[in-house]
Design a protein around this motif. Structure first.
Motif, PDB file in Angstrom:
ATOM      1  N   PRO A 295      37.184  30.362  48.239  1.00  0.00           N
ATOM      2  CA  PRO A 295      37.272  30.910  49.600  1.00  0.00           C
ATOM      3  C   PRO A 295      36.935  29.902  50.704  1.00  0.00           C
ATOM      4  O   PRO A 295      37.376  30.074  51.845  1.00  0.00           O
ATOM      5  N   GLY A 296      36.189  28.863  50.382  1.00  0.00           N
ATOM      6  CA  GLY A 296      35.815  27.899  51.415  1.00  0.00           C
ATOM      7  C   GLY A 296      36.899  26.882  51.728  1.00  0.00           C
ATOM      8  O   GLY A 296      36.785  26.113  52.679  1.00  0.00           O
ATOM      9  N   THR A 297      37.933  26.859  50.935  1.00  0.00           N
ATOM     10  CA  THR A 297      38.975  25.850  51.101  1.00  0.00           C
ATOM     11  C   THR A 297      39.869  26.153  52.297  1.00  0.00           C
ATOM     12  O   THR A 297      40.374  27.264  52.437  1.00  0.00           O
ATOM     13  N   LYS A 298      40.041  25.170  53.155  1.00  0.00           N
ATOM     14  CA  LYS A 298      41.001  25.320  54.251  1.00  0.00           C
ATOM     15  C   LYS A 298      42.392  24.951  53.748  1.00  0.00           C
ATOM     16  O   LYS A 298      42.556  23.947  53.042  1.00  0.00           O
ATOM     17  N   ILE A 299      43.360  25.749  54.143  1.00  0.00           N
ATOM     18  CA  ILE A 299      44.723  25.588  53.635  1.00  0.00           C
ATOM     19  C   ILE A 299      45.625  25.055  54.740  1.00  0.00           C
ATOM     20  O   ILE A 299      45.692  25.628  55.831  1.00  0.00           O
ATOM     21  N   TYR A 300      46.299  23.956  54.463  1.00  0.00           N
ATOM     22  CA  TYR A 300      47.236  23.375  55.426  1.00  0.00           C
ATOM     23  C   TYR A 300      48.639  23.481  54.851  1.00  0.00           C
ATOM     24  O   TYR A 300      48.974  22.780  53.901  1.00  0.00           O
ATOM     25  N   LEU A 301      49.416  24.392  55.421  1.00  0.00           N
ATOM     26  CA  LEU A 301      50.803  24.569  54.989  1.00  0.00           C
ATOM     27  C   LEU A 301      51.649  23.595  55.786  1.00  0.00           C
ATOM     28  O   LEU A 301      51.840  23.752  56.991  1.00  0.00           O
ATOM     29  N   GLN A 302      52.109  22.565  55.109  1.00  0.00           N
ATOM     30  CA  GLN A 302      52.895  21.550  55.809  1.00  0.00           C
ATOM     31  C   GLN A 302      54.355  21.978  55.814  1.00  0.00           C
ATOM     32  O   GLN A 302      54.861  22.512  54.817  1.00  0.00           O
ATOM     33  N   SER A 303      55.021  21.762  56.922  1.00  0.00           N
ATOM     34  CA  SER A 303      56.424  22.178  56.991  1.00  0.00           C
ATOM     35  C   SER A 303      57.204  21.467  55.887  1.00  0.00           C
ATOM     36  O   SER A 303      57.038  20.267  55.661  1.00  0.00           O
ATOM     37  N   VAL A 304      58.019  22.245  55.193  1.00  0.00           N
ATOM     38  CA  VAL A 304      58.891  21.634  54.193  1.00  0.00           C
ATOM     39  C   VAL A 304      59.903  20.784  54.949  1.00  0.00           C
ATOM     40  O   VAL A 304      60.530  21.244  55.905  1.00  0.00           O
ATOM     41  N   LEU A 305      60.009  19.533  54.546  1.00  0.00           N
ATOM     42  CA  LEU A 305      60.855  18.605  55.305  1.00  0.00           C
ATOM     43  C   LEU A 305      62.334  18.925  55.118  1.00  0.00           C
ATOM     44  O   LEU A 305      62.758  19.303  54.022  1.00  0.00           O
ATOM     45  N   PRO A 306      63.099  18.772  56.187  1.00  0.00           N
ATOM     46  CA  PRO A 306      64.541  19.004  56.066  1.00  0.00           C
ATOM     47  C   PRO A 306      65.202  17.850  55.327  1.00  0.00           C
ATOM     48  O   PRO A 306      64.563  16.835  55.063  1.00  0.00           O
ATOM     49  N   VAL A 307      66.460  18.023  55.017  1.00  0.00           N
ATOM     50  CA  VAL A 307      67.212  16.935  54.384  1.00  0.00           C
ATOM     51  C   VAL A 307      68.123  16.291  55.420  1.00  0.00           C
ATOM     52  O   VAL A 307      68.320  16.824  56.508  1.00  0.00           O
ATOM     53  N   ASN A 308      68.652  15.137  55.077  1.00  0.00           N
ATOM     54  CA  ASN A 308      69.679  14.510  55.911  1.00  0.00           C
ATOM     55  C   ASN A 308      70.988  14.531  55.123  1.00  0.00           C
ATOM     56  O   ASN A 308      71.121  13.866  54.095  1.00  0.00           O
ATOM     57  N   TYR A 309      71.926  15.322  55.616  1.00  0.00           N
ATOM     58  CA  TYR A 309      73.143  15.585  54.847  1.00  0.00           C
ATOM     59  C   TYR A 309      73.950  14.320  54.542  1.00  0.00           C
ATOM     60  O   TYR A 309      74.494  14.171  53.457  1.00  0.00           O
ATOM     61  N   ASP A 310      74.031  13.413  55.511  1.00  0.00           N
ATOM     62  CA  ASP A 310      74.853  12.214  55.297  1.00  0.00           C
ATOM     63  C   ASP A 310      74.328  11.331  54.173  1.00  0.00           C
ATOM     64  O   ASP A 310      75.084  10.648  53.498  1.00  0.00           O
TER      65      ASP A 310
ATOM     66  N   LYS B 112      41.456  29.595  58.733  1.00  0.00           N
ATOM     67  CA  LYS B 112      41.426  29.071  57.370  1.00  0.00           C
ATOM     68  C   LYS B 112      42.782  28.552  56.924  1.00  0.00           C
ATOM     69  O   LYS B 112      42.891  27.777  55.988  1.00  0.00           O
ATOM     70  N   ILE B 113      43.811  29.029  57.600  1.00  0.00           N
ATOM     71  CA  ILE B 113      45.169  28.643  57.222  1.00  0.00           C
ATOM     72  C   ILE B 113      45.860  28.022  58.434  1.00  0.00           C
ATOM     73  O   ILE B 113      45.908  28.637  59.508  1.00  0.00           O
ATOM     74  N   PHE B 114      46.358  26.815  58.245  1.00  0.00           N
ATOM     75  CA  PHE B 114      46.979  26.086  59.356  1.00  0.00           C
ATOM     76  C   PHE B 114      48.409  25.702  58.991  1.00  0.00           C
ATOM     77  O   PHE B 114      48.718  25.457  57.825  1.00  0.00           O
ATOM     78  N   TYR B 115      49.246  25.668  60.008  1.00  0.00           N
ATOM     79  CA  TYR B 115      50.617  25.197  59.811  1.00  0.00           C
ATOM     80  C   TYR B 115      50.708  23.777  60.377  1.00  0.00           C
ATOM     81  O   TYR B 115      50.331  23.532  61.528  1.00  0.00           O
ATOM     82  N   VAL B 116      51.174  22.865  59.562  1.00  0.00           N
ATOM     83  CA  VAL B 116      51.301  21.465  59.975  1.00  0.00           C
ATOM     84  C   VAL B 116      52.782  21.144  60.161  1.00  0.00           C
ATOM     85  O   VAL B 116      53.537  21.070  59.189  1.00  0.00           O
ATOM     86  N   ASP B 117      53.184  20.991  61.396  1.00  0.00           N
ATOM     87  CA  ASP B 117      54.608  20.828  61.698  1.00  0.00           C
ATOM     88  C   ASP B 117      55.031  19.366  61.606  1.00  0.00           C
ATOM     89  O   ASP B 117      55.089  18.658  62.615  1.00  0.00           O
TER      90      ASP B 117
END
Lengths: 214, 220
Positions: free
Chosen positions: A124-139, A168-173
């Motif tokens: 429960p003490g762990t802080k969670i950082y949800l990092q944005s899933v990186l996009p792809v480059n189609y070319d 406790k939960i953060f979004y990392v863009d």
């Protein structure tokens, strides 16, 4: 089984395709390492594995728990081992290989909710950082990754952003660092349209520090 | 620019001496060279400097509580180390553990050339970061039976020559020589087979033995 038959969309059978020689070898390696309490743990796939996090973030007691090719199910299977040592922070980035395997976005989102729940219950003490899933480059993408659609990545990331409570939960863009104006992975930071150049990881580390995530 | 200039100098020098292949640049090296230049402003307690054997060591996890920088680059040789020393000495480490040379031997560089590079490496570090304590580690032997790389076969005799030279340099420059053969070599002088899967690289057990040895000898 009965409920599965009636509501097949609710709980699809877990995809166990994450188990391969690399996954097994890496887990063995992790198990052999001395336990480290209150660490900052980077969890994910090859994009995490390739990061030299200890060198990028000196003095932060960092563990790299990235496994190339991993998917949300693979992370769920190894989270208990990671949580045993009560990490201070978990930086998570997983899901692009799920999309490659054709796992629906909704399923990936559900798996994220399960992962967050696991962390909250088991550490429960762990802080969670949800990092944005990186996009792809189609070319730049090689054939086998062309099935990935950045719209799916964007949808997943909107959900991740909505899961953040900023306590406790953060979004990392990380899109701020690695996405171009079209929302694709920046060409100059990627060797192949999906991974990050080894020499570009310092931008990631700087972003985490600048935003006080670390 | 400096690297490029040095590189060109060596190419010219190499040509003059003929047969000395002093190249080190490739995409893998260049990417890491660039990364480590970005990290020059860091400070480190301990640096491990070398090739893939160093790079694959999870030093920071094995030595918690210290700022440990891994500056191993897979495939690197003594010329490559020389060319990137600036980004290493900038960290002003208290201790630096060096292991380099097996790739030099792999491409047929004479032992004297490698040893001369050792002296240049030491002098550079001592000039740029005089308070750094330098540890010269013995270049590990290989295990012939397990070795997959033909160009390294039969070279343990050269590893021994190289280590004899490194030991002399250590005493000449009053540096600590760390004889890892005590823990890594079998009675025939080969890399202990239980520590390697390909005859040259190490498994996790080996790295733990290595770190324990450094601790027991009070190097760490």
């Amino acid at each position: 089984m009965y409920s599965l038959a009636v509501f097949p969309q609710v709980e699809p059978a877990p995809d166990t395709g994450y188990i391969n020689t690399h996954y097994t070898a890496m887990n063995k390696l992790f198990a052999e390492m001395p336990p480290l309490k209150k660490a900052v743990v980077f969890v994910g796939n090859s994009i995490t594995e390739a990061g030299k996090w200890n060198d990028l973030l000196p003095g932060h007691k960092v563990l790299n728990r990235g496994i190339s090719g991993d998917i949300t199910y693979g992370v769920m299977a190894r989270l208990p081992e990671i949580l045993k040592n009560k990490p201070r922070k978990i930086f998570l980035m997983i899901g692009i290989n799920d999309l490659k395997r054709g796992i629906p976005v909704e399923t990936i989102e559900n798996n994220y909710r399960k992962m967050v729940e696991m962390i909250r219950e088991q550490s429960p003490g762990t802080k969670i950082y949800l990092q944005s899933v990186l996009p792809v480059n189609y070319d730049m993408l090689i054939e086998s990754f062309r099935v990935i659609k950045n719209e799916d990545v964007a949808k997943l990331n909107r959900t991740l952003r909505s899961m953040a409570d900023n306590k406790k939960i953060f979004y990392v863009d990380l899109h701020e660092v690695f996405a171009d104006e079209k929302g694709e992975l920046k060409k100059e930071e990627s060797p192949d349209g999906i991974h990050i150049k080894i020499q570009s990881y310092y931008l990631w580390a700087e972003y985490l520090i600048k935003n006080k995530y670390l | 620019m400096v690297a490029l200039a040095l590189c060109m100098f060596w190419k010219v020098a190499a040509h003059a001496q003929s047969k000395i292949d002093s190249s080190y640049s490739n995409w893998y090296y260049d990417a890491r060279y660039e990364l480590y230049n970005h990290l020059k402003h860091h400070k480190a307690d301990i640096v491990f400097l070398g090739n893939s054997i160093t790079e694959r060591g999870n030093w920071a996890e094995l030595i918690p509580g210290k700022i440990v920088s891994n500056r191993g680059i897979g495939g690197d040789n003594s010329f490559g180390v020389l060319a990137r020393l600036e980004a290493v000495t900038a960290l002003k480490p208290k201790k630096l553990f060096l292991m380099i040379g097996v790739n030099d031997l792999g491409r047929g560089l004479p032992v004297e050339v490698i040893l001369n590079n050792y002296k240049r490496i030491i002098r550079h570090i001592q000039t740029e970061s005089p308070r750094t304590k330098i540890y010269l580690q013995s270049v590990l032997p290989m295990n012939e039976n397990k070795l997959n790389y033909d160009y390294l076969k039969g070279k343990n005799v050269l590893v021994k020559q190289l280590n004899d030279g490194i030991r002399l340099i250590a005493s000449e420059y009053k540096l600590e020589f760390i004889n890892l053969h005590e823990i890594m070599a079998d009675e025939n002088g080969e890399l202990r087979e239980e520590l390697t899967s390909d005859g040259i690289h190490l498994n996790t057990v080996a790295y733990k033995i290595w770190v324990n040895y450094l601790k027991n000898k009070k190097y760490l």
